[in-house]
Write an enzyme that holds these catalytic residues in place. Structure first.
Site, PDB file in Angstrom:
ATOM      1  N   CYS A 398      46.896  37.630  46.845  1.00  0.00           N
ATOM      2  CA  CYS A 398      45.938  37.061  47.797  1.00  0.00           C
ATOM      3  C   CYS A 398      46.308  35.612  48.121  1.00  0.00           C
ATOM      4  O   CYS A 398      47.267  35.362  48.819  1.00  0.00           O
ATOM      5  CB  CYS A 398      44.519  37.196  47.261  1.00  0.00           C
ATOM      6  SG  CYS A 398      43.240  36.992  48.522  1.00  0.00           S
ATOM      7  N   HIS A 525      44.563  43.124  46.300  1.00  0.00           N
ATOM      8  CA  HIS A 525      44.419  42.914  44.853  1.00  0.00           C
ATOM      9  C   HIS A 525      44.794  44.200  44.116  1.00  0.00           C
ATOM     10  O   HIS A 525      43.923  45.030  43.831  1.00  0.00           O
ATOM     11  CB  HIS A 525      42.988  42.511  44.500  1.00  0.00           C
ATOM     12  CG  HIS A 525      42.600  41.146  44.961  1.00  0.00           C
ATOM     13  ND1 HIS A 525      42.630  40.046  44.132  1.00  0.00           N
ATOM     14  CD2 HIS A 525      42.179  40.696  46.167  1.00  0.00           C
ATOM     15  CE1 HIS A 525      42.237  38.972  44.811  1.00  0.00           C
ATOM     16  NE2 HIS A 525      41.960  39.348  46.049  1.00  0.00           N
ATOM     17  N   GLU A 527      45.397  44.708  41.121  1.00  0.00           N
ATOM     18  CA  GLU A 527      44.842  44.787  39.764  1.00  0.00           C
ATOM     19  C   GLU A 527      43.590  45.640  39.688  1.00  0.00           C
ATOM     20  O   GLU A 527      43.270  46.205  38.628  1.00  0.00           O
ATOM     21  CB  GLU A 527      44.550  43.385  39.223  1.00  0.00           C
ATOM     22  CG  GLU A 527      43.409  42.624  39.896  1.00  0.00           C
ATOM     23  CD  GLU A 527      43.838  41.777  41.074  1.00  0.00           C
ATOM     24  OE1 GLU A 527      43.110  40.841  41.431  1.00  0.00           O
ATOM     25  OE2 GLU A 527      44.915  42.065  41.637  1.00  0.00           O
TER      26      GLU A 527
END
Length: 599
Positions: A398, A525, A527
């Site tokens: 990001c 993102h 994750e």
């Protein structure tokens, strides 16, 4: 529908979220379908406007919901996809009730906490619990509900009252209350003290809820006499008192529940013994043991703004751990406050400056996570520059990707005033700009949120290979700023490659630096979709590159798909003993004695 409510007492931060997730794991391992709900008693509508330093990270769901980080635990542990409605807040409930009142739905009655707020809470729980979250059809068998905060908090009172009514309405055999409480050990006497838990349970019973199971947090397993004392004063059977003592990693928590037969107690309360199958947690045992036995370290420098609280980057840490375990490496994270890398710190605090640069230069890989605001931006730019110039694997997420673009424009295109309009609204060379559809007056839920599609522009890039050669991927987003499309051609002519773009082709999603061992920036993102048995492909590639193994891994024509852990097929898996079973990993799955087990 059966319900398991997890409450907490004495102090916050005992691990109710991990406990609730682990309960879900053991129930799922018994063959039951499980969903989860998190109740946060704060007045915010959602977690989107809350500081990570105050409440930890903001977890983002596929539907764009900005929710409490515990929902991330649920998704990771149970491998499910939740919705924004699985996170209930006081703000959401009151907003729902007020909207109904404005429309006249209450027919002129005085709107009160009881029954209108309490009824709204119960209706919300019943409605959301029926929504499938595991890809199957129809409602789940069990809904695990976690009540945030601690018993006795003023803001929790409407929820306590609602849940008391709810337990009565669903009836015996359909509701199980697990109370997580602290049993401290005082260093002065070295004795486990039960009084805090006694008072907590007394307060809970006084509010109309009686615990069926006690989950006691302590530094060590409870002594037999302590369990007897708790049973006597808390009116809970000794068989239903569980010790959640300190463990080496949280993957051991479901194993603790299994060892103490917590699943049997829960199934008995819920009248589910006849429908549950034999509990199989061999996969969890394999992963927990593997994590404990890893010795060969991989050092990752985390250069961020909120390094004072690790929960601010919880999902990033988990994704790094998932990838490291898949690579048979012991994860070591070096926290570096971005501002400590800047020249101003060199003058004000030379020791902090030297320590930060020493950690950065000693890292195997550099990660710059997402964030907001201009504090530490220059330090992040310096970290990206160091990784680029010294061929150190780099992953920018990001803001981390935007930082990489700014650094490249300044260093390689000689645009010294290149910047983001977030940091300099009047930048002469704005490499990163505010999205046209964004709102500059409202902060809540106005970003580009949730799952969005990224199309690969280059088939031969590292990112596409790590995702298994697919044409596109769906990853979760949370941002207001984007790479300036007017600058893209100039950046690409200078050597930067935007290998992933959105459907319109105007939004840059993935960048790579050709010729670099691993220099990847992503606007999304990754994750948030990483799982213990299925690490994010980009995190896996980052760790592989940090270990110096990525090129060999890619050259060996190894296949992977985004839905499975990218574990090399030509590398002989290492066996790990688990009692009489030999545990190994193959193609992203855990095997015991040659048989596939749940991971």
């Amino acid at each position: 529908m059966k319900y398991v409510l997890v409450t907490g007492g004495v102090v916050s931060g005992l691990g109710k979220g991990v406990t609730a997730s682990s309960i879900g794991v053991v129930l799922k391992a018994c063959g039951l379908r499980v969903t989860s709900i998190k109740i946060d008693p704060y007045l915010n509508t959602d977690a989107g406007t809350m500081s990570p330093c105050e409440h930890g990270e903001v977890f983002v769901l596929d539907d764009g919901g900005e929710v409490d980080l515990d929902l991330g635990n649920y998704e990771r542990f149970l491998d499910i996809k939740l919705t924004r409605d699985n996170n209930i807040t006081t703000g959401k409930i009151y907003q729902t009730v007020i909207d109904k009142e404005r429309k006249g739905d209450y027919l002129g009655k005085t709107v009160q906490v009881v029954p209108h707020i309490t009824d709204a809470i119960q209706e919300w729980i019943e409605r959301v619990a029926k929504v499938p979250v595991d890809g199957g059809e129809g409602p789940a068998d069990v809904c695990v509900i976690e009540l945030g905060g601690t018993i006795g908090d003023i803001e929790s009172m409407p929820f306590i009252e609602a849940l008391g009514q709810f337990s009565y309405s669903v009836g015996p055999g359909n509701f199980c209350l697990v109370h997580v409480s602290l049993v401290p050990v005082l260093n002065v006497v070295g004795e486990q003290k039960t009084k805090p838990t006694q008072h907590s349970v007394r307060g809970l019973r006084g509010l109309g809820l009686t615990p069926n199971i006690l989950a006691c947090r302590s530094s060590s397993a409870l002594d037999e006499n302590v369990m007897e004392k708790l049973s006597r004063f808390c009116h809970v059977s000794a068989d239903n008192i569980i010790t959640l003592y300190d463990v080496t990693n949280i993957w051991h928590i479901p194993l603790l529940l299994k060892e103490q037969k917590a699943h049997e107690s829960i199934l008995k309360v819920l009248n589910l013994q006849s429908t549950a199958r034999y509990l199989n947690l061999d996969g969890w045992t394999a992963r927990a043991k593997l994590c404990d036995t890893l010795r060969d370290p991989v050092r990752i420098a985390m250069v961020g703004k909120y390094t004072g609280l690790s929960d601010s980057y919880l999902s990033v840490l988990k994704a790094l751990l998932h990838a490291s375990v898949a690579c048979y490496k012991k994860l070591v994270v070096d926290w570096i406050p971005a501002s400590d890398l800047e020249d101003s710190t060199k003058e004000e605090s030379p020791d902090s400056y030297e320590a930060a640069w020493s950690l950065l230069k000693g890292a195997d890989g550099v990660l710059v996570p997402g964030g907001f605001g201009d504090r530490g931006v220059q330090g992040k730019i310096l970290a990206a520059k160091y990784a680029r110039e010294n061929n150190i694997p780099f992953l920018g997420i990001c803001l981390g990707m935007q930082i990489a673009v700014i650094e490249y424009a300044r260093s390689m295109m000689n645009l010294e005033d290149a910047n983001s309009t977030e940091f300099d609204p009047d930048a002469k060379n704005p490499c990163v700009i505010f999205m046209p559809e964004g709102s500059k007056t409202h902060m809540g839920a106005t970003m580009r949120l949730g799952a969005r599609r990224t199309h690969f522009q280059v088939k031969d890039c590292k990112s596409a290979k790590l995702y298994g050669g697919v044409k596109y991927v769906d990853e979760r987003h949370r941002h207001r700023y984007e790479v300036n499309p007017d600058m893209v051609s100039k950046l690409e002519n200078a050597g930067l490659s935007f290998v992933g773009k959105d459907e319109s082709g105007n939004r840059m999603e993935i960048l790579e630096l050709p010729g670099h061992p691993y220099y990847v920036g992503v606007q999304f993102h990754p994750e948030f979709k990483s799982r213990p048995g299925k690490p994010s492909p980009l995190f896996f590639g980052f760790i592989k590159a940090s270990c110096g193994q990525l090129d060999a891994w890619l050259q060996n024509n190894l296949t992977t798909v985004a839905s499975k852990s990218p574990v090399p097929r030509n590398i002989k898996p290492k066996p790990y003993e688990n009692g009489n079973a030999k545990i190994r990993i193959k193609n992203g799955s855990y095997y015991a004695n040659g048989n596939s087990v749940h991971a």
